[in-house]
Design an enzyme around this catalytic site. Structure first.
Site, short mmCIF file in Angstrom:
data_model
loop_
_atom_site.label_atom_id
_atom_site.label_comp_id
_atom_site.label_asym_id
_atom_site.label_seq_id
_atom_site.Cartn_x
_atom_site.Cartn_y
_atom_site.Cartn_z
N SER A 1 -39.39 -12.10 -23.20
CA SER A 1 -40.18 -12.74 -22.14
C SER A 1 -41.67 -12.81 -22.48
CB SER A 1 -39.99 -11.98 -20.83
OG SER A 1 -40.36 -10.63 -20.99
N TYR B 1 -46.17 -11.05 -32.02
CA TYR B 1 -44.72 -11.09 -31.84
C TYR B 1 -44.34 -12.38 -31.10
CZ TYR B 1 -40.15 -9.57 -30.07
OH TYR B 1 -38.82 -9.48 -29.76
#
Ligand code: GDP
Length: 313
Positions: A109, A137
């Protein structure tokens, strides 16, 4: 995709999500292929291509990634970006060359903008700046989503992607420097109880809100997507429920059986204020989670107690 008789390469089977997917696939009539870091370094293009060309799986689940909590992300940006880009680029391209029938790529998410409207829908992707503590990331995972879409568009590959919310469960990372919040609080509360401490430390203000999903629930959703979804959009995988870090820390005390105080360390970052996903696309496919947060924490704590010695070794 009908999984009966299929050979499925599960990249990242030893990790938390990967091991949960492995347990889930055991109830399907399929063969699961796995590799260890010693067999194939997934960052090594030649090694991945050679393995894939030889194994020729029918499907591939990309659960392999370099993952970590807020501090690890913030302090090892090069590793988070490089390792994840290499792993996904190698696996996705090799899957295309080996004519893998279906590929499921996993992200998280944190791909969504820091201040995205909540709950975050799939179309919030790339509508604003990312949360700086985990943008390395996130950029790698966004590239993975785009690779699946690009191979679908250019080559007609049935490559899909799923974005799970914050997960927890067996085989999680329990190292306090690099873990996510839930396992970190579990270890801290457990240690405080064992040591007879009066309090334990929680990073940040306790105000951020997070959504947590039990890894085996997530694995069930991922297998559902593999079987029933073939769209271009990535799919959110969440519970739809959020808790504050303070509430999580209190629940942890209840499960572990510790009645000391929480001490907040404001020198540590809060990260993004809220990260709730809109999982209605997945719900519309007839899937919903089964394990409540407290129940999942209790199961994970039992696993931790059973494995604590080997984790420390
Ligand atoms: P994030 O969801 O990417 O922000 O990653 P984390 O799971 O690492 O952190 C979530 C929230 O929990 C942040 O606000 C952290 O500051 C907070 N937090 C509180 N105590 C801890 C802890 O001991 N470890 C970690 N990793 N986070 C903590």
């Amino acid at each position: 995709m009908d999984l009966v008789g299929k050979r499925i390469y599960l990249a990242g089977h030893a990790g938390m999500v990967g091991s949960a997917v492995h347990r889930r696939l055991a109830s399907e009539d399929c063969e699961v292929l796995t590799t260890t870091r010693g067999d194939v370094d997934l960052r090594d293009q030649k090694a991945v291509h050679a393995w894939m060309a030889d194994a020729k799986p029918d499907a591939l689940i990309v659960a392999a990634a370099k993952v970590g909590g807020i501090l690890a992300n913030d302090t090892q940006p090069a590793d988070f970006l490089y390792d994840n880009l290499m792993i996904e680029a190698n696996l996705i391209h090799a899957a295309f060359e080996a004519q893998v029938e279906k590929l499921l790529f996993l992200g998280s998410s944190c791909i969504y903008p820091k201040l995205a409207d909540q709950p975050m829908r799939e179309d919030a992707l790339l509508t604003g700046p990312l949360e700086p503590t985990n943008e390395w990331y996130a950029i790698a995972k966004i590239a993975g989503i785009k690779m699946c879409q690009a191979y679908r568009k250019q080559h007609g590959c049935d490559f899909i992607s799923a974005m799970p919310t914050n997960m927890y469960g067996f085989n999680d990372n329990f190292d306090l420097q690099s873990s996510h919040v839930l396992p970190a609080l579990m270890v801290k509360v457990h240690n405080a109880k064992v040591n007879g401490d009066k309090s334990y430390e929680v990073w940040g203000s306790g105000a951020p809100l997070r959504e947590f999903m039990y890894a085996d629930d997530c694995a069930d959703a991922l297998v559902h997507l593999l079987q029933h979804y073939s769209g271009e959009s990535h799919v959110n995988v969440g519970t739809g429920e959020e808790v504050s870090i303070r509430a999580l820390a209190e629940t942890m005390c209840e499960v572990v059986g510790f009645d000391g105080e929480l001490v907040f360390d404001a020198s540590k970052p809060d990260g993004t204020p809220r990260k709730l996903m809109d999982s209605s696309l997945l719900r519309g496919m007839g899937w919903s989670p089964k394990v409540q947060l407290k129940q999942g924490i209790a199961r994970t704590y039992q696993w931790y107690l059973d494995n604590a010695d080997s984790l420390r070794a």
